[in-house]
Scaffold this motif. Sequence first.
Motif, mmCIF file in Angstrom:
data_model
loop_
_atom_site.group_PDB
_atom_site.id
_atom_site.type_symbol
_atom_site.label_atom_id
_atom_site.label_comp_id
_atom_site.label_asym_id
_atom_site.label_seq_id
_atom_site.Cartn_x
_atom_site.Cartn_y
_atom_site.Cartn_z
ATOM 1 N N LEU A 189 32.855 27.686 52.675
ATOM 2 C CA LEU A 189 32.884 28.806 52.487
ATOM 3 C C LEU A 189 31.192 28.877 51.742
ATOM 4 C CD1 LEU A 189 36.280 29.432 50.522
ATOM 5 C CD2 LEU A 189 35.462 30.252 52.895
ATOM 6 N N GLU A 190 30.740 30.030 52.046
ATOM 7 C CA GLU A 190 29.518 29.977 51.302
ATOM 8 C C GLU A 190 29.317 31.378 50.534
ATOM 9 O OE1 GLU A 190 25.789 29.517 53.439
ATOM 10 O OE2 GLU A 190 26.598 27.828 54.695
ATOM 11 N N PHE A 191 29.039 31.210 49.405
ATOM 12 C CA PHE A 191 29.202 32.391 48.375
ATOM 13 C C PHE A 191 27.748 32.501 47.718
ATOM 14 C CE2 PHE A 191 33.661 31.081 48.353
ATOM 15 C CZ PHE A 191 34.001 32.256 48.600
ATOM 16 N N SER A 192 27.300 33.673 47.329
ATOM 17 C CA SER A 192 26.313 33.944 46.437
ATOM 18 C C SER A 192 26.823 34.704 45.306
ATOM 19 C CB SER A 192 25.385 34.662 47.085
ATOM 20 O OG SER A 192 24.778 34.191 48.272
ATOM 21 N N PRO A 193 27.270 33.896 44.513
ATOM 22 C CA PRO A 193 27.946 34.596 43.260
ATOM 23 C C PRO A 193 27.133 35.259 42.361
ATOM 24 C CG PRO A 193 28.083 32.397 42.803
ATOM 25 C CD PRO A 193 27.527 32.542 44.220
ATOM 26 N N VAL A 194 27.524 36.571 41.766
ATOM 27 C CA VAL A 194 26.750 37.033 40.485
ATOM 28 C C VAL A 194 27.762 37.336 39.331
ATOM 29 C CG1 VAL A 194 25.553 39.287 40.036
ATOM 30 C CG2 VAL A 194 25.596 38.383 42.455
ATOM 31 N N LEU A 195 27.118 36.697 38.396
ATOM 32 C CA LEU A 195 27.844 36.927 36.901
ATOM 33 C C LEU A 195 27.192 37.942 36.200
ATOM 34 C CD1 LEU A 195 30.152 35.687 35.087
ATOM 35 C CD2 LEU A 195 28.127 34.316 33.951
ATOM 36 N N SER A 196 27.716 38.873 35.563
ATOM 37 C CA SER A 196 27.057 39.984 34.863
ATOM 38 C C SER A 196 27.954 40.291 33.873
ATOM 39 C CB SER A 196 27.155 41.250 35.934
ATOM 40 O OG SER A 196 26.620 42.401 35.207
ATOM 41 N N SER A 197 27.264 40.843 32.822
ATOM 42 C CA SER A 197 27.777 41.000 31.385
ATOM 43 C C SER A 197 28.187 42.636 31.334
ATOM 44 C CB SER A 197 26.790 41.011 30.139
ATOM 45 O OG SER A 197 25.765 41.751 30.481
ATOM 46 N N PRO A 243 29.752 45.826 33.967
ATOM 47 C CA PRO A 243 30.690 45.889 35.242
ATOM 48 C C PRO A 243 29.636 46.245 36.449
ATOM 49 C CG PRO A 243 31.552 47.224 33.432
ATOM 50 C CD PRO A 243 30.156 46.704 33.174
ATOM 51 N N LEU A 244 29.891 45.549 37.644
ATOM 52 C CA LEU A 244 29.001 45.670 38.617
ATOM 53 C C LEU A 244 29.528 46.905 39.662
ATOM 54 C CD1 LEU A 244 28.549 41.854 39.736
ATOM 55 C CD2 LEU A 244 26.929 43.168 38.749
ATOM 56 N N LYS A 245 28.763 47.558 40.225
ATOM 57 C CA LYS A 245 29.100 48.678 40.888
ATOM 58 C C LYS A 245 28.756 48.273 42.287
ATOM 59 C CE LYS A 245 28.603 51.931 37.245
ATOM 60 N NZ LYS A 245 28.369 52.942 36.538
ATOM 61 N N ILE A 246 29.336 47.466 43.186
ATOM 62 C CA ILE A 246 29.106 46.972 44.379
ATOM 63 C C ILE A 246 30.098 47.501 45.550
ATOM 64 C CG2 ILE A 246 28.691 44.922 45.995
ATOM 65 C CD1 ILE A 246 27.915 43.469 43.356
ATOM 66 N N PRO A 247 29.704 48.124 46.583
ATOM 67 C CA PRO A 247 30.613 48.669 47.153
ATOM 68 C C PRO A 247 31.316 47.551 48.212
ATOM 69 C CG PRO A 247 28.444 49.128 48.197
ATOM 70 C CD PRO A 247 28.236 48.517 46.793
ATOM 71 N N PRO A 248 32.552 47.753 48.450
ATOM 72 C CA PRO A 248 33.057 46.667 49.064
ATOM 73 C C PRO A 248 32.699 46.461 50.604
ATOM 74 C CG PRO A 248 34.838 48.499 48.564
ATOM 75 C CD PRO A 248 33.648 48.680 48.164
ATOM 76 N N ARG A 249 32.519 45.217 51.129
ATOM 77 C CA ARG A 249 31.922 45.311 52.467
ATOM 78 C C ARG A 249 32.829 44.163 53.014
ATOM 79 N NH1 ARG A 249 26.554 42.002 51.003
ATOM 80 N NH2 ARG A 249 27.435 39.837 50.970
ATOM 81 N N PRO A 250 32.706 43.968 54.112
ATOM 82 C CA PRO A 250 33.721 43.127 55.192
ATOM 83 C C PRO A 250 33.248 41.795 54.859
ATOM 84 C CG PRO A 250 32.306 44.359 56.652
ATOM 85 C CD PRO A 250 31.921 44.904 55.156
ATOM 86 N N LEU A 251 34.246 40.797 55.169
ATOM 87 C CA LEU A 251 33.875 39.458 55.202
ATOM 88 C C LEU A 251 32.928 39.033 56.402
ATOM 89 C CD1 LEU A 251 37.121 37.710 54.248
ATOM 90 C CD2 LEU A 251 35.379 37.938 52.751
#
Length: 186
Positions: free
Chosen positions: A26-34, A36-44
Motif C-alpha cells: 500500500l502506498e499512501f501520501s498522508p496529510v496531517l492537518s490541524s 478539517p480538510l475539505k477533500i472530495p472523495p475519490r476512488p481507490l
Amino acid sequence: LWLNPSAIGLGEIKLNDTRVSFPLNLEFSPVLSSDPLKIPPRPLPNLTNLKPQKGLDFSLDTKMSFDSLSSIATQLISGKPFVVKRKKIFIDRVDITGSNDHRIILKILFSGFQRGTLYVLAEPFLNDSIQTLEFRRMDFDVETRNVLLKSAKWLFRARILEKMQQYAVFDYSKLLVEVKKEINHS
C-alpha cells in the motif's frame, strides 16, 4: 489525517495447506492537518502487480494553520525568561503569521520588569535528521528595530535574538510517535 492512497499492489499468492498468504503493498501520501480538510472523495487506485519491498518508507505532509502554530509556540516558550541588566522578561504569548518573502512574523508579547510586543522575522527550517522545526535568521522587523535604536535597549538586541533563537527549536518527534500510533489504530 487523510491517508490519500496512491497505489495498491498485490504480490504472488501462495497456498500452504489451509493457509493463503500474499504480500500486499500500500502506498499512501498522508496529510496531517490541524484544520478539517475539505477533500472530495475519490476512488481507490487500480490494483497492480508490485514487487514486494522490505522496510518502511514514511513521509507525511503536514498542514497547520498559523493559529495552531501560535498555540504550540506559546505552550513551548511561554514563561521562558530573558535576563536584561539582571532583570527578567518573560514571554507571555507568541502569534505567528505569514510574510510574502518565505519568512514568518513572530509577534511576541512579553512581561516582567517591562511589558511590550516585539515583532521578529524568521525563516522556518525543518530539520528532519533530528526531527525539529527551527526558526533561523531571526531579525527584528523595521518598526521594532527603530524603537530599539531610539533606546538603550539596542545594546541588548543581539542577546535577545540569541535567546529567542535558542528557544525557537520545536521537537516534533513526539508528534510523529502519536501520528504513527493513530495510523496503526486506524
